[in-house]
Motif scaffolding. Structure first.
Motif, mmCIF file in Angstrom:
data_model
loop_
_atom_site.group_PDB
_atom_site.id
_atom_site.type_symbol
_atom_site.label_atom_id
_atom_site.label_comp_id
_atom_site.label_asym_id
_atom_site.label_seq_id
_atom_site.Cartn_x
_atom_site.Cartn_y
_atom_site.Cartn_z
ATOM 1 N N LEU B 281 0.617 -0.547 0.092
ATOM 2 C CA LEU B 281 0.045 -0.269 0.377
ATOM 3 C C LEU B 281 1.461 1.454 -0.128
ATOM 4 C CD1 LEU B 281 -1.960 -1.165 2.758
ATOM 5 C CD2 LEU B 281 -2.483 -0.709 -0.276
ATOM 6 N N LEU B 282 2.532 1.198 0.068
ATOM 7 C CA LEU B 282 3.106 2.010 0.309
ATOM 8 C C LEU B 282 3.612 2.661 -1.055
ATOM 9 C CD1 LEU B 282 4.339 4.355 2.871
ATOM 10 C CD2 LEU B 282 6.198 2.689 2.505
ATOM 11 N N THR B 283 3.391 3.753 -1.233
ATOM 12 C CA THR B 283 4.504 4.459 -2.446
ATOM 13 C C THR B 283 5.192 5.859 -2.018
ATOM 14 O OG1 THR B 283 3.046 3.508 -4.112
ATOM 15 C CG2 THR B 283 3.800 5.589 -4.437
ATOM 16 N N ILE B 284 6.306 5.763 -2.235
ATOM 17 C CA ILE B 284 6.599 7.375 -1.766
ATOM 18 C C ILE B 284 7.637 7.883 -3.281
ATOM 19 C CG2 ILE B 284 8.858 8.214 -0.577
ATOM 20 C CD1 ILE B 284 8.018 6.751 1.452
ATOM 21 N N THR B 285 7.457 9.107 -3.799
ATOM 22 C CA THR B 285 8.025 9.626 -4.825
ATOM 23 C C THR B 285 8.900 10.968 -3.849
ATOM 24 O OG1 THR B 285 6.522 10.834 -5.234
ATOM 25 C CG2 THR B 285 6.726 8.846 -5.901
ATOM 26 N N ASP B 286 9.977 11.490 -4.306
ATOM 27 C CA ASP B 286 10.375 12.708 -4.626
ATOM 28 C C ASP B 286 9.577 13.512 -5.621
ATOM 29 O OD1 ASP B 286 12.164 14.697 -3.939
ATOM 30 O OD2 ASP B 286 13.703 14.651 -4.715
ATOM 31 N N GLU B 287 8.851 14.533 -4.713
ATOM 32 C CA GLU B 287 8.290 15.230 -6.297
ATOM 33 C C GLU B 287 9.316 16.811 -6.000
ATOM 34 O OE1 GLU B 287 3.696 14.997 -7.034
ATOM 35 O OE2 GLU B 287 3.933 12.679 -6.329
ATOM 36 N N PRO B 288 10.087 17.491 -7.079
ATOM 37 C CA PRO B 288 10.270 18.573 -7.782
ATOM 38 C C PRO B 288 9.020 19.509 -7.695
ATOM 39 C CG PRO B 288 11.415 17.444 -8.289
ATOM 40 C CD PRO B 288 10.518 16.350 -7.990
ATOM 41 N N ARG B 289 8.224 18.760 -7.774
ATOM 42 C CA ARG B 289 6.823 20.326 -9.206
ATOM 43 C C ARG B 289 6.024 19.576 -8.500
ATOM 44 N NH1 ARG B 289 10.785 21.225 -14.556
ATOM 45 N NH2 ARG B 289 12.499 20.964 -13.670
ATOM 46 N N LEU B 290 5.755 19.809 -7.616
ATOM 47 C CA LEU B 290 4.520 19.346 -7.233
ATOM 48 C C LEU B 290 3.268 20.900 -6.973
ATOM 49 C CD1 LEU B 290 2.612 17.512 -4.778
ATOM 50 C CD2 LEU B 290 4.240 18.688 -3.055
ATOM 51 N N LYS B 291 1.946 20.198 -6.612
ATOM 52 C CA LYS B 291 1.788 21.996 -7.093
ATOM 53 C C LYS B 291 1.690 22.127 -5.273
ATOM 54 C CE LYS B 291 -3.431 23.171 -7.836
ATOM 55 N NZ LYS B 291 -3.640 23.522 -6.518
ATOM 56 N N ASP B 292 2.256 23.510 -5.561
ATOM 57 C CA ASP B 292 1.741 24.438 -3.497
ATOM 58 C C ASP B 292 3.151 23.408 -3.268
ATOM 59 O OD1 ASP B 292 0.041 25.953 -4.958
ATOM 60 O OD2 ASP B 292 -1.617 23.854 -3.659
ATOM 61 N N GLY B 293 3.953 22.612 -3.499
ATOM 62 C CA GLY B 293 5.177 22.444 -2.787
ATOM 63 C C GLY B 293 5.630 23.528 -2.498
ATOM 64 N N ILE B 294 6.618 23.251 -0.926
ATOM 65 C CA ILE B 294 6.832 24.258 -0.564
ATOM 66 C C ILE B 294 8.893 23.901 -0.391
ATOM 67 C CG2 ILE B 294 8.268 24.948 1.856
ATOM 68 C CD1 ILE B 294 5.379 24.372 3.019
ATOM 69 N N GLY B 295 9.218 22.789 -1.129
ATOM 70 C CA GLY B 295 10.072 22.029 -1.586
ATOM 71 C C GLY B 295 10.684 22.443 -2.925
ATOM 72 N N ASN B 296 9.850 22.811 -4.011
ATOM 73 C CA ASN B 296 10.097 22.941 -4.836
ATOM 74 C C ASN B 296 11.092 23.421 -5.731
ATOM 75 O OD1 ASN B 296 7.354 22.143 -5.269
ATOM 76 N ND2 ASN B 296 6.640 23.081 -6.428
ATOM 77 N N ARG B 297 11.972 22.824 -6.577
ATOM 78 C CA ARG B 297 12.965 22.914 -6.945
ATOM 79 C C ARG B 297 13.112 22.522 -8.766
ATOM 80 N NH1 ARG B 297 16.498 19.596 -2.911
ATOM 81 N NH2 ARG B 297 16.344 17.513 -4.169
#
Lengths: 463, 456
Positions: B281-297
């Protein structure tokens, strides 16, 4: 660092909207971090921190502005920003001017020698390798060794509108050592720290080999430890870094930044008996070349020794200049900050529980079932409620007056002022330990300490 | 900013020195301004305005790195910093010859275009008086929710804007501006002798969209809900980690998914790539262009363009995050996950760690067992977590739910377990992701069983 005429001009601009007080803090800091990993250099970083902070007061309202621009133009711009922070006033303001400076003279408490940039990098590399070799040579279970040497030289100037002009230089040196052991897929880590207010030649006196083998031995204990039991029980917290619980759960509550907010349970308790008579707690900035010591605090006041709790009775809070105005209590010259990036706040120095009369062996002998917390990890405290949590790095189960086996994964939780009241015995061997304390004015060097203490009842989280 | 133009010019001189010395050089510049306003009893308690700038130099000599940084950025300052970094690279060479796979080199690639969505000038549209009023409203609104809210001892309205520039001697040039506004309120509620505290934080990139009232109300309501809390009995319980808590909890051990941690033998999953390390059930991603993301780069700390990375997919460990050095060293795909502050050394990290939402309503999670504890906060994350072994023992607050009904708030207990077991014991994942207040985002997670120590 700066000409008095320029500083006066800056303070006068900061005062131009009617502030009652203005202060300039200027800093120039050199720092060096060198470390190994996999027996090779890992981090080699040198840094130069340079900037100023301007603080003004309108009554109890504080405005603080920082800048990296130490030119007259840059400092005046920051001063104008500080002055412009005052809003909502109308009509004429009463404007004062900064008084002429009278340079402060202080007795030298600490001795310094070789500065970090004067101490050969080859020697530093050799010290790091000594730790690495000693740890790896002590056990085949060692899978990783991470030694680090840290050095810092901080030059400061504090000048204020009341005519204070104080300059100081502080030097810090510190050794970190993290070691990881692995056996049949199970990993455990331990660490050692040692630091002082001093300069790089101190490294020549450190027994790096002993430090490394001791850490490996302590990690081995964890490798073979069961998980700690869960529930309420008596706990003996050993000397040295055991003092972190008093620091976090009580010490922060005694700082006027907390008292002024009515937090952590110590507000309004001055003169009350909060602990058994065996408990005396002290905050001392005057111990020569000790990690949490100072010559002057970050408000330019000469440091001193303060008795916080005497025989269980609350005698003093930890008070900076602003805290003195807010609470009316006498200033204990405890205004501290990590750097110019932070306004000063009331903070601890070398803060410890003084030695009592009991022997550790006797305390253990008198417990039927409990925990001996030999080495503490870190922890935190909720500023609103005073509830704390601390990890125990190395603990032993006590049964029928004897240490029967090592246990790991123990977390101690409780409420500071209640735990203080449950200290029923205080040991006779005081030990101090360096640490870094993070709070409203950043991360600063502080010393924690105590002899072994017995807390009659604590909640131990385990499995 | 004018400063960045000056830095680009000054780097020309650093490049000349690097060529003379036969080394590679990279400059990372960070500059910014911030304003923080806090209020106590209707008056300004804290007015902190800061201007900051720092340049960090990385010099590579025969495949090894030396670093230095300086807050003085005049021409001479930067050249002195270069000399220190070169000395440090020579220090690093004392480790002996570098194996070809461990030979560090700079990233080279095309210029990356700035993401305009990360910066706006909305902060300039409000006067300082209006900003102070917002800070005052945080305290006032929270207190108005309930007379048991005695204080709002920690609150702030915080604005920041900044710019990052990465340049290197291989021609990389990447520049990004960003801005944002935080507000938070942390309340203290009193009922008789009992005191409880809780808080709420909000983030937006637009100064005209700061949810002051909602933040204050949520903070106050969460605090009130904690009154009357009791300590649970010691035992094993099914545990729901609430979505906002799950986000912070997973951030605690995100370093396990760094290739650097694998190489340095500090990752718990070092040998598990391609293996099932968690519940399906667990899926983890790194999303550098996430909508409203704080860590976007849009580029990483080496200037390499970023993209989404699957880290764990349906329980299987797909990828470790890498920078150029560790991709080469371990023979892994380059994920452009280099992370560095100007004062630090090159590392690897997530931009936004995102745990994918599941399909179940929160109400289904609390009904799964007759009795379940919902964790509403953990304290002492770093002290209570043993990174070497993956064991944790964390002080907690929560709620006891029975048959899908909330029964009472809980306090004064410790939850213990191990990360490896916890990942495999995820039994349900809710469909609600937490509000974005950090660079980690998660749904609610139901864990089959964890040890709880209480005093009841």
């Amino acid at each position: 660092m700066l000409q008095p005429s320029r500083v006066k001009k800056v303070l006068d601009v900061a005062l131009e909207r009617g502030a009652q007080f203005a202060e300039l803090f200027v800093e120039d800091t050199y720092s060096s971090n060198l470390s190994l990993i996999d027996s090779k250099p890992s981090q080699a970083v040198v840094g130069r921190l340079k900037g100023a902070g301007i603080r003004v007061f309108y009554g109890h309202e504080q405005i603080y502005v920082t800048t990296n621009d130490l030119s007259e133009v840059g400092l005046l711009k920051a001063a104008r920003t500080a002055a412009a922070g005052r809003v909502g006033t109308s009509g004429e303001v009463t404007r004062i001017e900064a008084k002429d400076f009278s340079p402060a003279r202080f007795d030298a408490i600490h001795t310094y020698g070789t500065k970090p940039w004067e101490y050969d990098r080859d020697k530093k590399f050799s010290h790091l390798m000594r730790m690495d070799r000693a740890a790896r040579g002590h056990s085949a279970l060692v899978s990783q060794v991470e030694p680090m040497l840290i050095e810092k030289t901080q030059k400061i100037l504090v000048a204020n509108s009341e005519g204070l002009w104080a300059e100081d230089e502080r030097n810090y040196v510190r050794v970190f050592l993290d070691v990881t052991l692995e056996e049949q897929g199970v990993q455990e880590s331990q660490h050692a720290r040692a630091g002082r207010l001093g300069t790089s030649e101190w490294f020549d006196t450190v027994d790096f080999e002993h430090m490394a083998t001791d850490v490996v031995d302590r990690a081995k204990v964890l490798l073979h430890a069961d998980f700690a039991p869960a529930g309420e029980m008596p706990v003996i917290i050993d000397n040295g870094f055991g003092g972190v619980i008093f620091h976090e759960a009580c010490g922060h509550g005694l700082e006027t930044t907390s008292v002024a907010k009515g937090g952590l349970g110590f507000c309004g308790k001055m003169g009350e008996k909060l602990a058994e008579s065996c408990v005396t707690a002290i905050a001392d900035g005057t111990i020569a070349n000790t990690w949490g010591s100072l010559t002057i605090d970050d408000e330019g006041m000469p440091t001193k020794k303060t008795v916080l709790i005497e025989n269980g009775v609350l005698k003093s809070y930890v008070v900076d200049g602003r805290g003195a105005k807010q609470t009316g209590f006498a200033r204990t010259r405890s205004g501290r900050r990590q750097s110019y990036k932070y306004a000063p706040a009331s903070r601890m120095r070398n803060t410890y529980i003084a030695a009592g009369e009991d022997r550790l062996e006797d305390m253990i002998r008198d417990i039927d079932y409990g925990i001996y917390a030999k080495d503490m990890g870190g922890g935190s405290v909720s500023p609103g409620t005073g509830e704390y949590n601390f990890a125990v790095r190395e603990a032993w189960l006590i049964e029928n007056g004897k240490l029967v086996k090592p246990v790991k994964g123990a977390t101690l939780i409780g409420r500071g002022i209640e735990t203080l009241g449950r200290i029923t015995r205080v040991g006779n061997e005081l030990k101090l330990q360096d640490g870094m304390c993070g709070s409203v004015s950043g991360s600063i060097p502080t010393t924690v300490g105590q002899p072994a203490i017995l807390v009659s009842k604590m909640l131990v989280g385990g499995r | 900013m004018e400063l960045m133009k000056q830095m680009e010019d000054r780097f020309t001189r650093i490049s000349e020195l690097a060529r003379r010395d036969g080394v590679e050089a990279e400059l990372l510049v960070e500059a910014g301004e911030s304003l923080k306003l806090s209020v106590s009893e209707g008056k300004i308690e804290k007015f902190d305005a800061s201007q900051s700038q720092v340049g960090g130099l990385r010099v590579i000599l025969d495949g090894v790195e030396g670093y230095s940084w300086t807050e003085g950025l005049e021409g001479g300052d930067l050249e002195s910093a270069y000399a220190e970094a070169l000395q440090n690279a020579k220090f690093a060479k004392r480790g002996g010859p570098v194996a070809p796979a461990e030979h560090v080199t700079l990233y080279s690639g095309a210029e990356v275009t700035e993401d305009p969505s990360l910066f706006n000038d909305s902060q300039e549209r409000f006067s300082i008086e209006e900003k102070i009023e917002r800070a005052k409203a945080l305290e006032r609104e929270a207190k108005a929710v309930d007379p048991r809210i005695a204080k709002v001892p920690y609150n702030a309205y915080v604005e920041s804007k900044g710019e990052v520039l990465v340049m290197n001697t291989k021609g990389v040039r990447a520049r990004q501006r960003s801005s944002g506004v935080y507000c938070y309120a942390y309340c203290l509620a009193k009922q008789g002798e009992e005191t409880r505290s809780a808080g709420e934080t909000s983030f937006t990139r637009f100064a005209d969209q700061v949810p002051i009232r909602e933040t204050a109300h949520d903070a106050a309501l969460q605090t009130i809900e904690k009154l009357g809390a009791v300590s649970p009995a010691t035992g094993e319980y099914p545990i729901i980690i609430r979505n906002d808590v799950a986000a912070h909890f997973f951030a605690l051990f995100k370093n396990y998914f760094s290739a650097k941690a694998v190489a340095e033998k500090t990752s718990l999953f070092a040998t598990d790539r391609g293996q099932h390390v968690a519940s399906p059930l667990l899926t983890i991603t790194d999303e550098p262009r996430l909508k409203d993301g704080i860590g976007n780069r849009v580029f990483d700390a080496e200037g390499a363009p970023t993209a989404k990375v699957d880290v764990i997919k349906n329980g299987r460990l797909e990828n470790f995050l890498t920078n150029t050095a560790y991709a080469r060293r371990l023979g892994l795909p380059h994920t452009a996950s280099a992370e560095r502050s100007a004062r630090g050394v090159l590392d690897i990290g997530f931009s936004n760690l995102v745990i994918e939402a599941g399909k179940d309503e929160f109400s289904a999670l609390v009904k799964r067992y007759p009795k379940v504890i919902v964790i509403t906060s953990f304290q002492g994350y770093h002290a209570g977590f043993n990174e070497g072994s993956g064991d944790f023992s964390l002080s907690a607050e929560g709620e006891l739910w029975e048959n899908g009904v909330k029964m009472k708030p809980l306090k004064g207990f410790v939850v213990s377990g191990s990360v490896k077991m916890l990942l495999k014991d995820i039994e349900m994942v809710s469909n609600r992701l937490c509000k974005i207040t950090s660079s980690a985002v998660a749904p609610d997670l139901l864990i089959r069983s964890l040890a709880v120590a209480g005093s009841a």
